[in-house]
Motif scaffolding. Structure first.
Motif, PDB file in Angstrom:
ATOM      1  N   ALA A  22       1.709  16.677  -7.663  1.00 27.78           N
ATOM      2  CA  ALA A  22       1.384  17.620  -8.740  1.00 27.78           C
ATOM      3  C   ALA A  22       0.709  18.877  -8.191  1.00 27.78           C
ATOM      4  N   LEU A  23      -0.199  18.707  -7.238  1.00 25.52           N
ATOM      5  CA  LEU A  23      -0.881  19.878  -6.658  1.00 25.52           C
ATOM      6  C   LEU A  23       0.088  20.761  -5.866  1.00 25.52           C
ATOM      7  N   ILE A  24       1.048  20.159  -5.189  1.00 25.37           N
ATOM      8  CA  ILE A  24       2.051  20.967  -4.473  1.00 25.37           C
ATOM      9  C   ILE A  24       2.904  21.733  -5.480  1.00 25.37           C
ATOM     10  N   VAL A  33       1.980  22.736  -8.474  1.00 26.03           N
ATOM     11  CA  VAL A  33       1.126  23.818  -8.984  1.00 26.03           C
ATOM     12  C   VAL A  33       1.018  24.928  -7.940  1.00 26.03           C
ATOM     13  N   ALA A  34       0.867  24.554  -6.679  1.00 25.73           N
ATOM     14  CA  ALA A  34       0.765  25.548  -5.607  1.00 25.73           C
ATOM     15  C   ALA A  34       2.035  26.384  -5.521  1.00 25.73           C
ATOM     16  N   LEU A  35       3.178  25.743  -5.654  1.00 30.36           N
ATOM     17  CA  LEU A  35       4.453  26.474  -5.609  1.00 30.36           C
ATOM     18  C   LEU A  35       4.538  27.471  -6.754  1.00 30.36           C
ATOM     19  N   VAL A  36       4.225  27.039  -7.950  1.00 32.58           N
ATOM     20  CA  VAL A  36       4.262  27.945  -9.110  1.00 32.58           C
ATOM     21  C   VAL A  36       3.259  29.078  -8.930  1.00 32.58           C
ATOM     22  N   LEU A  37       2.051  28.748  -8.509  1.00 32.21           N
ATOM     23  CA  LEU A  37       1.012  29.755  -8.289  1.00 32.21           C
ATOM     24  C   LEU A  37       1.457  30.776  -7.232  1.00 32.21           C
ATOM     25  N   ALA A  38       2.053  30.300  -6.151  1.00 28.94           N
ATOM     26  CA  ALA A  38       2.502  31.191  -5.088  1.00 28.94           C
ATOM     27  C   ALA A  38       3.596  32.141  -5.571  1.00 28.94           C
ATOM     28  N   LEU A  39       4.421  31.661  -6.482  1.00 30.17           N
ATOM     29  CA  LEU A  39       5.514  32.498  -6.983  1.00 30.17           C
ATOM     30  C   LEU A  39       5.075  33.453  -8.077  1.00 30.17           C
ATOM     31  N   VAL A  40       4.045  33.082  -8.834  1.00 39.65           N
ATOM     32  CA  VAL A  40       3.635  33.870  -9.995  1.00 39.65           C
ATOM     33  C   VAL A  40       2.530  34.872  -9.669  1.00 39.65           C
ATOM     34  N   ALA A  92      -1.882  29.035  -1.519  1.00 41.13           N
ATOM     35  CA  ALA A  92      -1.883  28.122  -2.661  1.00 41.13           C
ATOM     36  C   ALA A  92      -1.887  26.659  -2.210  1.00 41.13           C
ATOM     37  N   LEU A  93      -1.371  26.392  -1.012  1.00 37.03           N
ATOM     38  CA  LEU A  93      -1.358  25.011  -0.506  1.00 37.03           C
ATOM     39  C   LEU A  93      -2.766  24.470  -0.254  1.00 37.03           C
ATOM     40  N   PHE A  94      -3.757  25.357  -0.197  1.00 38.22           N
ATOM     41  CA  PHE A  94      -5.142  24.895  -0.060  1.00 38.22           C
ATOM     42  C   PHE A  94      -5.595  24.107  -1.289  1.00 38.22           C
ATOM     43  N   LEU A  95      -4.821  24.172  -2.374  1.00 40.81           N
ATOM     44  CA  LEU A  95      -5.117  23.336  -3.537  1.00 40.81           C
ATOM     45  C   LEU A  95      -5.143  21.852  -3.162  1.00 40.81           C
ATOM     46  N   LEU A  96      -4.452  21.496  -2.090  1.00 40.33           N
ATOM     47  CA  LEU A  96      -4.406  20.098  -1.668  1.00 40.33           C
ATOM     48  C   LEU A  96      -5.779  19.539  -1.301  1.00 40.33           C
ATOM     49  N   VAL A  97      -6.722  20.416  -0.999  1.00 44.62           N
ATOM     50  CA  VAL A  97      -8.076  19.914  -0.711  1.00 44.62           C
ATOM     51  C   VAL A  97      -8.711  19.320  -1.971  1.00 44.62           C
ATOM     52  N   LEU A  98      -8.134  19.603  -3.133  1.00 42.47           N
ATOM     53  CA  LEU A  98      -8.646  19.044  -4.383  1.00 42.47           C
ATOM     54  C   LEU A  98      -8.223  17.590  -4.597  1.00 42.47           C
ATOM     55  N   THR A  99      -7.272  17.104  -3.820  1.00 47.13           N
ATOM     56  CA  THR A  99      -6.780  15.739  -4.007  1.00 47.13           C
ATOM     57  C   THR A  99      -7.915  14.712  -4.052  1.00 47.13           C
ATOM     58  N   PRO A 100      -8.806  14.670  -3.047  1.00 46.71           N
ATOM     59  CA  PRO A 100      -9.873  13.658  -3.117  1.00 46.71           C
ATOM     60  C   PRO A 100     -10.839  13.878  -4.283  1.00 46.71           C
ATOM     61  N   VAL A 101     -11.066  15.121  -4.652  1.00 47.08           N
ATOM     62  CA  VAL A 101     -11.957  15.419  -5.779  1.00 47.08           C
ATOM     63  C   VAL A 101     -11.350  14.864  -7.071  1.00 47.08           C
ATOM     64  N   ILE A 102     -10.076  15.113  -7.265  1.00 52.73           N
ATOM     65  CA  ILE A 102      -9.388  14.625  -8.466  1.00 52.73           C
ATOM     66  C   ILE A 102      -9.364  13.102  -8.482  1.00 52.73           C
ATOM     67  N   LEU A 103      -9.102  12.496  -7.326  1.00 54.70           N
ATOM     68  CA  LEU A 103      -9.046  11.030  -7.257  1.00 54.70           C
ATOM     69  C   LEU A 103     -10.404  10.395  -7.535  1.00 54.70           C
ATOM     70  N   ARG A 104     -11.479  11.016  -7.032  1.00 54.61           N
ATOM     71  CA  ARG A 104     -12.821  10.487  -7.326  1.00 54.61           C
ATOM     72  C   ARG A 104     -13.114  10.582  -8.819  1.00 54.61           C
ATOM     73  N   SER A 105     -12.743  11.702  -9.431  1.00 56.15           N
ATOM     74  CA  SER A 105     -12.959  11.863 -10.876  1.00 56.15           C
ATOM     75  C   SER A 105     -12.128  10.836 -11.650  1.00 56.15           C
ATOM     76  N   TRP A 106     -10.928  10.610 -11.223  1.00 55.62           N
ATOM     77  CA  TRP A 106     -10.054   9.610 -11.862  1.00 55.62           C
ATOM     78  C   TRP A 106     -10.650   8.215 -11.732  1.00 55.62           C
ATOM     79  N   MET A 147       7.963  25.731   0.490  1.00 59.92           N
ATOM     80  CA  MET A 147       7.113  24.911  -0.374  1.00 59.92           C
ATOM     81  C   MET A 147       7.945  23.945  -1.213  1.00 59.92           C
ATOM     82  N   GLY A 148       9.162  24.340  -1.569  1.00 64.29           N
ATOM     83  CA  GLY A 148      10.062  23.438  -2.292  1.00 64.29           C
ATOM     84  C   GLY A 148      10.469  22.245  -1.447  1.00 64.29           C
ATOM     85  N   THR A 149      10.671  22.469  -0.154  1.00 63.92           N
ATOM     86  CA  THR A 149      10.999  21.372   0.756  1.00 63.92           C
ATOM     87  C   THR A 149       9.816  20.409   0.871  1.00 63.92           C
ATOM     88  N   VAL A 150       8.617  20.958   0.990  1.00 66.67           N
ATOM     89  CA  VAL A 150       7.413  20.122   1.044  1.00 66.67           C
ATOM     90  C   VAL A 150       7.254  19.356  -0.275  1.00 66.67           C
TER      91      VAL A 150
END
Length: 184
Positions: free
Chosen positions: A146-148, A150-157, A165-179, A103-106
């Motif tokens: 930012a989501l990656i 967060v996913a890395l921290v979540l996966a480790l904690v 945790a990488l499924f958080l990436l599906v939130l990208t379009p949701v966050i962008l629409r809200s922005w 996940m750090g490489t990604v």
């Protein structure tokens, strides 16, 4: 594009080696190696997404700067490196170091893409005048990075979350629409 195809090939080689195993029936090779097959599939999707992002971003560039080329070289390094942590994933699964390395490489790759996007966005003189880069591309890169992170921290904690945790990436379009709504 050739480099990305090469990276995908490198992630595929462990699957090819599985075909040399002697078993009673070939289906045993597949059913007994879900980790290797899963890590290949995961990395193929990740490499494809990184390449598509890279390809779409560079479509806005008319000329290059030294900074852009340096960030691009760093990104290429992460793309070439990715088959190695992928193989570790197939061998060691959700081991903490393996997960963090993968996940750090990604994450490093995404940081490089975001930095390239920022260089392009802040340098209108290098952009294709008929196809300029807009702020949405920059927001998309920063949000994904930012989501990656967060996913890395979540996966480790959080135990048991690991690569899910990488499924958080599906939130990208949701966050962008809200922005986008907040900007108007």
């Amino acid at each position: 594009m050739i480099l990305i195809a090469w990276c995908c090939l490198l992630t595929l080689l462990p699957l090819v080696d599985l075909a040399n195993e002697r078993v009673d029936h070939p289906v045993e090779i597949v059913t007994g190696n879900w980790e290797t097959i899963g890590s290949f599939a995961l990395s193929f999707v990740v490499i494809a997404r990184l390449w598509l992002t890279h390809h779409r971003m560079l479509a806005h560039v008319a000329r290059y700067t030294n900074g852009l080329v340096l960030w691009n070289m760093a990104w290429l390094f992460t793309a070439v490196l990715l088959p190695f942590p992928t193989e570790l994933v197939s061998q060691y699964g959700s081991d903490t170091f393996t997960m963090a390395f993968y996940m750090g490489t990604v994450l490093a790759s995404s940081i490089c893409l975001s930095a390239m996007t920022a260089v392009i966005y802040r340098s209108p003189d290098i952009q294709d005048p008929e196809n300029p880069l807009d702020v949405w591309h920059l927001a998309n890169g920063v949000t994904t990075t930012a989501l990656i992170a967060v996913a890395l921290v979540l996966a480790l904690v959080v135990p048991g979350v690991n690569y899910f945790a990488l499924f958080l990436l599906v939130l990208t379009p949701v966050i962008l629409r809200s922005w986008a709504r907040a900007r108007t």
